[in-house]
Scaffold this active site. Structure first.
Site, PDB file in Angstrom:
ATOM      1  N   GLU A  56      45.097  34.571  24.432  1.00 16.77           N
ATOM      2  CA  GLU A  56      44.589  35.095  25.687  1.00 16.77           C
ATOM      3  C   GLU A  56      45.124  36.505  25.922  1.00 16.77           C
ATOM      4  O   GLU A  56      44.397  37.400  26.351  1.00 16.77           O
ATOM      5  CB  GLU A  56      44.995  34.170  26.843  1.00 16.77           C
TER       6      GLU A  56
ATOM      7  N   GLU B 261      54.740  42.110  35.494  1.00 18.25           N
ATOM      8  CA  GLU B 261      56.172  41.981  35.758  1.00 18.25           C
ATOM      9  C   GLU B 261      56.749  40.779  35.011  1.00 18.25           C
ATOM     10  O   GLU B 261      57.849  40.861  34.441  1.00 18.25           O
ATOM     11  CB  GLU B 261      56.414  41.853  37.268  1.00 18.25           C
TER      12      GLU B 261
END
Length: 769
Positions: free
Chosen positions: A628, A754
């Site tokens: 992915e 993040e």
């Protein structure tokens, strides 16, 4: 190719062993205290190792190798901070001489330089900021056969002291020429200054200086330009070595330096800085690897500027960061990171800095108005698209032509490059066309109705699909459920679910994220309690893409609360028509209803819908994430948006604005180097190897480059940058804001950037928790 790789590895390992046997950083300090220069004995040892003979033709006693071998050594030179001028005296003059016509002097210089008997530099630059090697003010004032007298001044000459002479560029009766001037030639005066790294930078005053004719005529300019760009590529490799070693020293320091009772590498702020440094390190390596591979295709100047711009930027960014993260000790001369910073400063300024090379790169691309998308050029006419070919025997180029022909014949032209993800209603016809042709599941094995493409052809299929602008349909059943059932499912599950994915009867959605479990998937709270032959599911999923189109969901559920959170998760398949399921669409900031939240109230799910073992759902879910992130890291979104920016800029005359040109050139290079990084991970996938954790780096750079391009597109569109819908009139035909909204989402889904930085800090950099 195998032999080339072997010679490259051999030279790299030899250089690493030789340079690592002595403390080169300490030699830099000692030589600086002694007034600069270099050690002639070390130079002779380098010649004995064959370093100076790499670019010398075999018929002249050299190795007859190329830039890849030079770069392998130069990278080690940068890594170890060798004080000897390998690129200035061991690459540049030899690359030039190898390009000149044979003559007595040329052959003698080549042989003696390769043997280390002569140390020579290049005296060709007369002004700061000179990128091109065209007309110079230095000239021949007198000539007697091959003997000449030269008048002029040369700056930024390396090596200075210790050199036996220099190859000097000058005008000879209106033609460009090259001349050999010995270090003790009458009429030559040398003035020495110091680079920030302690190396000597000389200026040569030629006041009727005696020299010897080497070559003149029209070919001189091209030969000198080519040799200069080869030296720049070697310099880029040296900068890449500096970048990586400075980064490694900093990583090691952060793992051991204690503050506030813990290693400073455990502080998230520093971890994220290090991840951004890692991205620069890997981009420099990917860029260098790609430009070296493309040298055979020509465009040396363009490739050299690309390499210099990327590697100089990376070296300065990472070495500055290294000093900051080391704290006060990083500013001392006794600590090595400062030496790496000063060498990076010196090399980044030499032969054009990063900004100059970004501008040159943009100019060399020769901007023209974008042409309409080309129709596929096929080696043969494809009227049918077979599914039973031995794909491994088909050349990749022929396969790509066939895929383009498939799209040209069957994909609706009006649906190319759609601004937003398409719903099932919008994409169903294309989905069913592929199903009818047998091309719906390229990665699935033939036994399940797929094409069984090998990894290299699958990557090619995906790349061609993106390049053609094919809209991605709701395909979770194809790319996620199918592979998971093939790996973890039972025969009964595969027989029950896979055919209905291919027929379009089942449209699958993903049930991972929850209100308090987004990037932290292990925190899922939706609970599934076993009750006889069923699980009773209660909870909520959110950010379910096109959940209102879905008929089924694959989901992570909590099945054991007594163990650590990753260990108590299971993987369930749920029919969304089951009583107790409620789907509520969420309108995003672009006005689209792409996402949904899904509520489960006492939903009964058959136990036979459990995939894999009970409480082993985390293992199942992780298997999907690498690929992915590879697809998320594709450069195609950035490439398409870059094309849109260029289109608007040409229409609006923005290329007359130097500030815009600088930003555009930077993003051109960022996109090109994204492509290089993606290619490296794609090669791993093509070989069928597991996708490493460092794939997170690709996801970060891809989505953040996409966002920077989207912002520039809005700025270039001026007033149209505030319009919600597709703008279509005599000034513009574009959906301006869609790329930015897409980029904002891309930075969040598949694990926010993040969180990706956290993953890289732990799994790749091994920084303390």
């Amino acid at each position: 190719m195998a032999q080339d790789l072997e010679s490259i590895a051999m030279l790299r390992d030899s250089a690493a062993g030789y340079l690592g046997a002595s403390d080169q950083r300490q030699r830099v300090r000692v030589l600086e205290e002694q007034g600069g220069g270099f050690d002639r004995a070390v130079w002779n040892q380098m010649a004995e190792l064959g370093w100076m003979a790499i670019l010398v033709p075999e018929d002249l006693g050299g190795l007859g190798l190329g830039m890849a071998e030079v770069a392998a050594i130069a990278e080690q030179v940068g890594r170890h901070l060798l004080p000897e001028p390998f690129v200035d005296a061991g690459v540049f003059p030899l690359a030039l001489l190898a390009r000149l016509p044979a003559s007595r002097l040329r052959d003698a210089l080549l042989a003696r330089m390769a043997a280390g008997d002569i140390v020579a530099g290049m005296a060709v630059q007369e002004h700061a900021g000179s990128l091109e090697t065209g007309m110079v003010a230095t000239e021949v004032t007198a000539r007697d056969g091959d003997r000449v007298r030269l008048q002029g001044r040369k700056r930024f000459v390396r090596p200075g002291p210790g050199a036996d002479g220099w190859i000097v560029s000058a005008q000879c009766e209106g033609r460009p020429g090259l001349f050999w001037v010995g270090a003790s030639a009458p009429g030559l005066r040398r003035e020495d200054a110091y680079g920030v790294d302690g190396s000597v930078v000389a200026s040569l005053s030629l006041e009727g200086a005696e020299g010897e004719w080497l070559c003149d005529g029209d070919g001189v300019t091209d030969a000198l330009a080519g040799a200069t760009d080869m030296a720049r590529m070697a310099q880029a490799a040296e900068l890449a070595g500096i970048t990586r070693r400075a980064f490694e020293l900093t990583r090691d320091y952060l793992a051991t330096r204690q503050q506030f009772g813990k290693p400073i590498g455990s502080f998230q702020a520093l971890q994220h800085r290090m991840v951004d440094g890692l991205i620069q390190v890997e981009l420099a390596s990917a860029c260098l690897r790609e430009v070296l591979a493309q040298l055979a295709d020509g465009k040396l100047a363009q490739l050299a500027s690309r390499a210099k711009a990327r590697c100089a930027h990376a070296a300065l960014e990472v070495t500055r960061m290294a000093i900051q993260l080391h704290g006060a000790i990083g500013t001392t001369n006794e600590y090595d990171v400062g030496l790496y910073f000063k060498r990076a400063m010196t090399l980044a300024s030499r032969w054009g800095n990063a900004g100059m090379h970004r501008a040159r790169y943009a100019q060399l691309l020769a901007r023209t108005a974008p042409a309409p998308a080309a129709e596929p050029v096929a080696a043969k006419a494809w009227h049918a698209f077979p599914t039973d070919i031995d794909w491994g025997r088909m050349p990749e180029s022929e396969f790509r032509q066939m895929v383009r022909a498939l799209f040209a014949q069957h994909y609706p032209a009006q649906r190319r490059y759609m601004p937003y993800r398409q719903s099932w209603a919008e994409s169903r016809d294309w989905y069913m066309t592929l199903s009818r042709l047998g091309w719906l599941a390229p990665a699935w094995p033939r036994q399940y109705g797929g094409l069984d493409l090998p990894a290299d052809k699958l990557i090619a299929y995906i790349e061609e699909s993106e390049a053609w602008g094919v809209a991605r349909p709701p395909d979770q059943g194809l790319v996620m459920v199918g592979p998971i059932l093939m790996r973890f499912g039972t025969d009964a599950q595969r027989a029950r679910f896979l055919p209905k994915v291919l027929s379009g009867e089942h449209v699958w959605t993903q049930g991972y994220s929850e209100p308090n479990a987004g990037s932290d998937l292990a925190a899922v709270r939706t609970e599934a309690v076993l009750d006889g032959d069923h699980f009773i599911v209660n909870g909520q999923k959110t950010w379910t893409t096109w959940g209102s189109d879905g008929t089924h969901m694959f989901m992570l559920v909590r099945t054991d609360r007594t163990v650590k959170k990753q260990a108590g998760i299971s993987f369930l398949l749920v029919d969304l028509k089951t009583p107790g399921v409620t789907v509520r669409p969420i309108r995003n900031i672009a006005g689209e209803r792409e996402f949904c939240e899904v509520f489960f109230d006492d939903v009964r799910v058959p136990r036979e819908n459990l995939v894999g073992a009970l409480n082993q759902g985390w293992t199942v879910a992780k298997a999907l994430l690498g690929f992915e992130r590879l697809f998320t890291g594709s450069p195609k979104h950035s490439q398409h948006t870059l094309h849109q920016v260029e289109t608007l800029a040409l229409q609006r005359g923005l290329f007359d604005d130097p500030a815009f040109v600088a930003r555009f050139a930077q993003l051109q290079l960022d996109t090109a180097d994204l492509g290089a990084a993606y290619a490296g991970f794609a090669e791993i996938a093509k070989r069928g190897e597991p996708i490493p954790a460092s794939i997170s780096m690709l996801k970060i750079w891809s989505t953040e480059t996409y966002e920077r391009l989207a912002l520039l597109l809005i700025e270039a569109a001026q007033d149209y940058g505030g319009m919600r819908d597709h703008c279509r009139n005599d000034e513009i035909d574009m959906h301006v804001v869609a790329p930015l909204f897409n980029a904002l989402g891309a930075k969040i889904f598949a694990g926010s950037n993040e969180i990706q930085r956290n993953i890289l800090a732990k799994a790749v950099l091994d920084l303390p928790s």
